[in-house]
Design a protein around this motif. Structure first.
Motif, PDB file in Angstrom:
ATOM      1  N   LYS A 123       0.822  -1.217   0.000  1.00 44.10           N
ATOM      2  CA  LYS A 123       0.000   0.000   0.000  1.00 44.10           C
ATOM      3  C   LYS A 123       0.859   1.272   0.000  1.00 44.10           C
ATOM      4  N   THR A 124       2.034   1.166  -0.576  1.00 39.08           N
ATOM      5  CA  THR A 124       2.921   2.316  -0.737  1.00 39.08           C
ATOM      6  C   THR A 124       4.032   1.947  -1.715  1.00 39.08           C
ATOM      7  N   GLY A 125       4.642   2.952  -2.323  1.00 40.92           N
ATOM      8  CA  GLY A 125       5.770   2.718  -3.212  1.00 40.92           C
ATOM      9  C   GLY A 125       5.705   3.585  -4.454  1.00 40.92           C
ATOM     10  N   HIS A 126       6.828   3.671  -5.139  1.00 41.14           N
ATOM     11  CA  HIS A 126       6.926   4.469  -6.362  1.00 41.14           C
ATOM     12  C   HIS A 126       7.707   3.690  -7.402  1.00 41.14           C
ATOM     13  N   ILE A 127       7.139   3.581  -8.601  1.00 40.49           N
ATOM     14  CA  ILE A 127       7.771   2.903  -9.731  1.00 40.49           C
ATOM     15  C   ILE A 127       8.088   3.934 -10.798  1.00 40.49           C
ATOM     16  N   VAL A 128       9.343   3.967 -11.234  1.00 41.04           N
ATOM     17  CA  VAL A 128       9.738   4.905 -12.281  1.00 41.04           C
ATOM     18  C   VAL A 128      10.456   4.135 -13.379  1.00 41.04           C
ATOM     19  N   ASN A 129      10.181   4.489 -14.615  1.00 40.28           N
ATOM     20  CA  ASN A 129      10.796   3.838 -15.774  1.00 40.28           C
ATOM     21  C   ASN A 129      11.541   4.865 -16.622  1.00 40.28           C
ATOM     22  N   THR A 130      12.699   4.472 -17.129  1.00 38.42           N
ATOM     23  CA  THR A 130      13.355   5.263 -18.161  1.00 38.42           C
ATOM     24  C   THR A 130      12.676   4.935 -19.484  1.00 38.42           C
ATOM     25  N   VAL A 131      12.039   5.907 -20.087  1.00 39.15           N
ATOM     26  CA  VAL A 131      11.350   5.687 -21.363  1.00 39.15           C
ATOM     27  C   VAL A 131      12.179   6.418 -22.430  1.00 39.15           C
ATOM     28  N   PRO A 165      -5.182   4.257  -6.511  1.00 39.23           N
ATOM     29  CA  PRO A 165      -6.065   4.085  -5.350  1.00 39.23           C
ATOM     30  C   PRO A 165      -5.430   3.315  -4.191  1.00 39.23           C
ATOM     31  N   PHE A 166      -4.307   2.634  -4.457  1.00 39.39           N
ATOM     32  CA  PHE A 166      -3.662   1.831  -3.423  1.00 39.39           C
ATOM     33  C   PHE A 166      -2.401   2.496  -2.868  1.00 39.39           C
ATOM     34  N   GLY A 167      -2.220   3.776  -3.163  1.00 40.42           N
ATOM     35  CA  GLY A 167      -1.100   4.515  -2.602  1.00 40.42           C
ATOM     36  C   GLY A 167       0.212   4.322  -3.325  1.00 40.42           C
ATOM     37  N   VAL A 168       0.158   3.787  -4.548  1.00 41.97           N
ATOM     38  CA  VAL A 168       1.372   3.544  -5.337  1.00 41.97           C
ATOM     39  C   VAL A 168       1.407   4.513  -6.509  1.00 41.97           C
ATOM     40  N   SER A 169       2.538   5.154  -6.724  1.00 39.08           N
ATOM     41  CA  SER A 169       2.679   6.121  -7.816  1.00 39.08           C
ATOM     42  C   SER A 169       3.589   5.571  -8.900  1.00 39.08           C
ATOM     43  N   VAL A 170       3.404   6.091 -10.113  1.00 36.27           N
ATOM     44  CA  VAL A 170       4.153   5.629 -11.292  1.00 36.27           C
ATOM     45  C   VAL A 170       4.631   6.844 -12.078  1.00 36.27           C
ATOM     46  N   SER A 171       5.885   6.814 -12.510  1.00 37.94           N
ATOM     47  CA  SER A 171       6.433   7.899 -13.322  1.00 37.94           C
ATOM     48  C   SER A 171       7.239   7.326 -14.486  1.00 37.94           C
ATOM     49  N   GLY A 172       7.290   8.075 -15.578  1.00 37.24           N
ATOM     50  CA  GLY A 172       8.170   7.774 -16.696  1.00 37.24           C
ATOM     51  C   GLY A 172       9.077   8.962 -16.951  1.00 37.24           C
ATOM     52  N   ILE A 173      10.346   8.697 -17.234  1.00 37.79           N
ATOM     53  CA  ILE A 173      11.312   9.745 -17.561  1.00 37.79           C
ATOM     54  C   ILE A 173      11.522   9.711 -19.070  1.00 37.79           C
ATOM     55  N   TYR A 174      11.335  10.867 -19.722  1.00 38.71           N
ATOM     56  CA  TYR A 174      11.364  10.942 -21.181  1.00 38.71           C
ATOM     57  C   TYR A 174      12.475  11.886 -21.649  1.00 38.71           C
ATOM     58  N   PRO A 175      13.713  11.397 -21.716  1.00 39.29           N
ATOM     59  CA  PRO A 175      14.803  12.231 -22.248  1.00 39.29           C
ATOM     60  C   PRO A 175      14.853  12.161 -23.773  1.00 39.29           C
ATOM     61  N   SER A 176      15.313  13.249 -24.380  1.00 40.67           N
ATOM     62  CA  SER A 176      15.576  13.211 -25.830  1.00 40.67           C
ATOM     63  C   SER A 176      16.853  12.438 -26.096  1.00 40.67           C
ATOM     64  N   GLY A 177      17.929  12.891 -25.529  1.00 36.14           N
ATOM     65  CA  GLY A 177      19.206  12.203 -25.661  1.00 36.14           C
ATOM     66  C   GLY A 177      19.967  12.350 -24.358  1.00 36.14           C
ATOM     67  N   VAL A 178      20.631  11.285 -23.937  1.00 35.59           N
ATOM     68  CA  VAL A 178      21.406  11.298 -22.697  1.00 35.59           C
ATOM     69  C   VAL A 178      22.837  10.912 -23.029  1.00 35.59           C
ATOM     70  N   HIS A 179      23.772  11.673 -22.520  1.00 38.64           N
ATOM     71  CA  HIS A 179      25.181  11.403 -22.780  1.00 38.64           C
ATOM     72  C   HIS A 179      25.605  10.143 -22.029  1.00 38.64           C
ATOM     73  N   THR A 180      25.469   9.017 -22.709  1.00 44.16           N
ATOM     74  CA  THR A 180      25.813   7.708 -22.161  1.00 44.16           C
ATOM     75  C   THR A 180      26.544   6.912 -23.243  1.00 44.16           C
ATOM     76  N   PRO A 181      27.144   5.781 -22.881  1.00 39.44           N
ATOM     77  CA  PRO A 181      27.761   4.932 -23.923  1.00 39.44           C
ATOM     78  C   PRO A 181      26.781   4.540 -25.020  1.00 39.44           C
ATOM     79  N   VAL A 210      14.900  11.247 -11.590  1.00 40.95           N
ATOM     80  CA  VAL A 210      14.368  10.017 -10.984  1.00 40.95           C
ATOM     81  C   VAL A 210      14.180  10.209  -9.486  1.00 40.95           C
ATOM     82  N   LEU A 211      15.187  10.792  -8.833  1.00 38.56           N
ATOM     83  CA  LEU A 211      15.096  11.041  -7.390  1.00 38.56           C
ATOM     84  C   LEU A 211      13.970  12.019  -7.074  1.00 38.56           C
ATOM     85  N   LYS A 212      13.854  13.054  -7.881  1.00 37.35           N
ATOM     86  CA  LYS A 212      12.773  14.027  -7.680  1.00 37.35           C
ATOM     87  C   LYS A 212      11.405  13.362  -7.826  1.00 37.35           C
ATOM     88  N   SER A 213      11.284  12.467  -8.797  1.00 40.70           N
ATOM     89  CA  SER A 213       9.988  11.833  -9.042  1.00 40.70           C
ATOM     90  C   SER A 213       9.521  11.017  -7.845  1.00 40.70           C
TER      91      SER A 213
END
Length: 271
Positions: A123-131, A165-181, A210-213
């Motif tokens: 009945k708690t928690g946060h799920i975030v995805n890199t989209v 309704p069960f106290g769980v939140s969901v977020s998606g992060i939508y970057p254009s381009g990220v400086h990664t390998p 992600v941390l902010k979300s």
């Protein structure tokens, strides 16, 4: 102590996100396919839990999901693993198509499902995805990748409505381009020039989002976060009127190729 789970932990975004959540006082559970990189993480972050999992392997993926369900508690989870094979549709191989579908979408759906069950019980928690901003605008030479991200966006939107309704939140992060390998690979291997219309953001910027979300302050726990926000405006317009892409892509390609050159020079990207 709050518990944080992440898969795709040893890539650029994963490493930056682990650092951000460690500094915020979370206990980390990191999953990745790279055993050596995980062991280096364990040396850097004493007390971290590591799981070497190939999410493309159904048995290993099922094992990870079972471990999620049996975990004492997970406060925040970041579904982050992803892969891209830039290529025109006609030149894509069946293996490249299947790998992107399996890693970016199939495994993400199963992991999100396990997290949803776990957090609904808590009945708690946060799920975030890199989209990706590719969920809004189809990128030539990245058709399969964009298809996986568009599908994942739909899944997250529906999942949020079910879990709220069960106290769980969901977020998606939508970057254009990220400086990664991964983006450096795209820069040198026919990745879509639309990735480079603006200078790519840093992995730290994504990690902080992600941390902010997952926070409790104003602006946290939103369904979608865009990096940069300005790109989301044009992307969503094109998403609403797909025929526009055919009209404006030549201009975007020209500007994106200039941006690609600047990116390669700025970060000295080499094979």
């Amino acid at each position: 102590m709050k518990q944080f789970f992440i898969n795709g932990a040893c890539g650029g975004v994963g490493l930056a996100t682990i650092k951000a959540f460690d500094q915020a006082g979370y206990q980390i559970w990191a999953s990745d396919i790279n055993q050596d990189a995980l062991e280096n993480l364990a040396k850097q972050y004493p007390g971290i839990r590591i799981s070497c999992i190939d999410v493309n392997d159904k048995q290993q993926l099922n094992c990870l999901c079972d471990n999620i369900l049996s975990a004492p508690k997970i406060d925040v989870a970041h579904v982050n693993a992803g892969v891209v094979y830039p290529n025109d549709v006609v030149n894509s191989t069946p293996l490249e198509i299947d790998l992107q579908l399996d890693i970016n979408l199939r495994s993400a759906l199963h992991i999100n499902r396990a997290l949803a069950i776990k957090m609904k019980e808590q009945k708690t928690g946060h799920i975030v995805n890199t989209v990706s901003m590719g969920a809004f605008i189809p990128l030539p030479t990245s058709a399969v990748y964009c298809a996986t991200k568009a599908a994942l966006r739909s899944y997250l939107t529906a999942m949020q409505a079910e879990l709220k309704p069960f106290g769980v939140s969901v977020s998606g992060i939508y970057p254009s381009g990220v400086h990664t390998p991964m983006l450096q690979y795209e820069a040198l291997n026919n990745g879509s020039p639309l990735n480079f219309l603006n200078m790519p953001v840093s992995a730290d910027k994504v990690a902080n989002t992600v941390l902010k979300s997952a926070g409790t302050t104003w602006g946290s726990k939103k369904l979608e976060y865009y990096l940069p926000y300005s790109d989301s405006i044009s992307s969503r317009i094109v998403n609403a009127f797909p025929w526009l892409l055919q009209k404006i892509y030549p201009l975007f390609r020209y500007l994106g190729e200039k941006g690609r050159t600047k990116y390669i020079r700025k970060f000295n990207v080499m094979d």
